[in-house]
Write a protein that holds these residues in place. Structure first.
Motif: not given
Length: 466
Positions: A17-23, A25-27, A165-168
């Motif tokens: 979750x942390x890795x995907x969330x950071x990715x 947010x960066x995107x 929304x797509x990233x989430x």
């Protein structure tokens, strides 16, 4: 409290979750920069185009060129608000889609434009939609005008919302997928560990010969099984040694007790003479002394095994210790027609050693006297070996049989030759080695001697003696 499986799955899911969330947010941040940069670039390009037209048509009335020549509407201008103002805030011209409205020109903005700076502003409440505006200073006929071009941020905001929304959704789906895969993987791994735990619970002191099943792989589980099986092998060996030690100790204790009981029972069957009673008491005393010595050695071994043997005693000179031991055993050697020769080499005599080494040297000398023939000589040599001291005892006895050599330091072990030749309990060498090891040294035997046996004890020493 969560189980190990639950902690692994939660930890894995949290890390994902942390890795995907950071990715994500960066995107999203990179997309936001790109969209805003494109909008700012389009607004600035339109402002520069309008300013270029103004410069090219100087001397004519100032106006906004909504429609280029040919009366064909420009798609790049339809959704842009344009106005031209002077630095006093007077609107000189505006685009038709601006109607009677105006774009703001604050005092601070006027000062920056007067300094020749191109300014970008975000106007969240300028109209029905938030606006992004660029103000470009342009000098025409010595007068500074400002071309202001504004565009709606609504499309950018909607795009960013959709991307968010797509990233989430992608992050949630990826987290669920990875968590499910982690759950399956941990279930398979922990299932193997659960099998090992169940099998290990069945192994007790009566079944130490059993081993955990190996899966045939060389991974972490296989290494764990190998380690546990090696530990079980050591435990089995230790239990066997302990059981043998207990049985041997019981046997050694039972023999003098049986003799003592038989001696007392025979003496008490009928009245005896005073000389008989005295002889019986002397015989009982010998058995009691034998028992006392055996118990003392067993207690010493138990303390050493438990790590409670005192090791902080003051040191004494090795020469003084060796001379005292040799002097004490010299009469026993003379009774057998033998003699003990002590050789202290160099400065070794000034070294300080632990007092417990006196018992070690006593045991080694006692064995040498027992097994050496009459007329022979037992040699005791003391010399330095680096920072250590060596105590070497050479005898001229029959030596040690090859089949006895691996067990010579086992407790209660006595070879066939020893049992036939001399009395004893088989604890002297075992006790001596335990003492030397407890003091950080080593005790070995040389079976390659041309005649007799050579025992060498290496021990720590203090230089100079304090």
């Amino acid at each position: 409290m969560f189980s190990l499986r639950g902690r692994l799955v939660l930890g894995h899911a949290g890390a994902v979750l942390i890795i995907v969330g950071c990715a994500a947010l960066a995107g999203w941040w990179q997309l936001s920069r790109s969209l805003h940069g494109q909008l700012d670039g389009a607004l600035l390009a339109l402002a520069e185009a309008e300013a270029g037209i103004l410069v090219a048509t100087h001397g004519t009335p100032v106006r906004v060129h909504d429609t280029p020549s040919g009366n064909v509407p420009s798609l790049t201008r339809l959704d842009r608000l344009i106005q031209i103002v002077d630095l006093q805030g007077r609107v000189l011209a505006r685009s038709s889609n601006l109607a009677n409205g105006t774009l703001p020109l604050q005092t601070a903005l006027q000062a920056r434009l007067a300094a020749g700076e191109t300014v970008f502003d975000t106007l969240p409440h300028a109209g029905e939609e938030p606006l992004r505006m660029v103000s470009l200073p342009t000098v025409i006929d010595g007068r500074t005008l400002a071309v202001q071009v504004a565009g709606s941020l609504d499309d950018v905001d909607h795009t960013l919302q959709a991307a968010g929304l797509l990233f989430a959704a992608m992050a949630a789906a990826l987290m669920l997928a990875v968590s499910g895969a982690g759950l399956l993987l941990t279930r398979d791994i922990l299932r193997a560990i659960d099998g090992l735990v169940s099998r290990a619970r069945l192994i007790g002191d009566a079944s130490l010969h059993e081993r955990l099943p190996h899966q045939g792989t060389d991974d972490e589980i296989g290494k764990l099984v190998d380690t546990l099986n090696a530990m079980l092998s050591r435990l089995e060996s230790a239990f066997m040694v302990q059981r043998r030690f207990t049985a041997d100790a019981s046997h050694e204790l039972r023999t003098p007790l049986s003799r003592l009981r038989m001696e007392i029972e025979v003496t008490l069957r009928r009245p005896r003479s005073e000389e008989y009673y005295a002889e019986a008491l002397r015989s009982c005393l010998e058995e009691v002394l034998r028992l006392s010595g055996l118990v003392d050695q067993l207690l010493t071994l138990a303390r050493i095994d438990a790590g409670t043997q005192e090791g902080g005693a003051d040191t004494l000179p090795v020469a003084m210790m060796a001379q005292a031991v040799v002097g004490r055993l010299q009469p026993a050697a003379q009774d057998r027609g033998m003699r003990i020769r002590l050789d202290i080499m160099g400065s070794a005599g000034g070294a300080g050693v632990h007092p417990a080494l006196a018992l070690v040297l006593t045991n080694l000398l006692d064995n040498a006297i027992k097994f050496s023939p009459p007329g022979s000589e037992v040699e005791v040599t003391v010399y330095k070996a680096g920072d250590d001291v060596m105590l070497v005892v050479d005898d001229q006895g029959p030596g040690i049989a090859p089949e006895d050599l691996p067990h010579i330091f086992d407790r209660f072990y006595r070879g066939a030759q020893a049992r036939a030749a001399t009395p004893g309990m088989g604890l002297g060498l075992a006790l001596s080695r335990s003492i030397v090891h407890a003091l950080g040294g080593s005790l070995g035997v040389d079976a390659s001697a041309a005649r007799g046996a050579r025992f060498a004890a290496r021990t720590r020493a203090v230089y100079p003696l304090q």
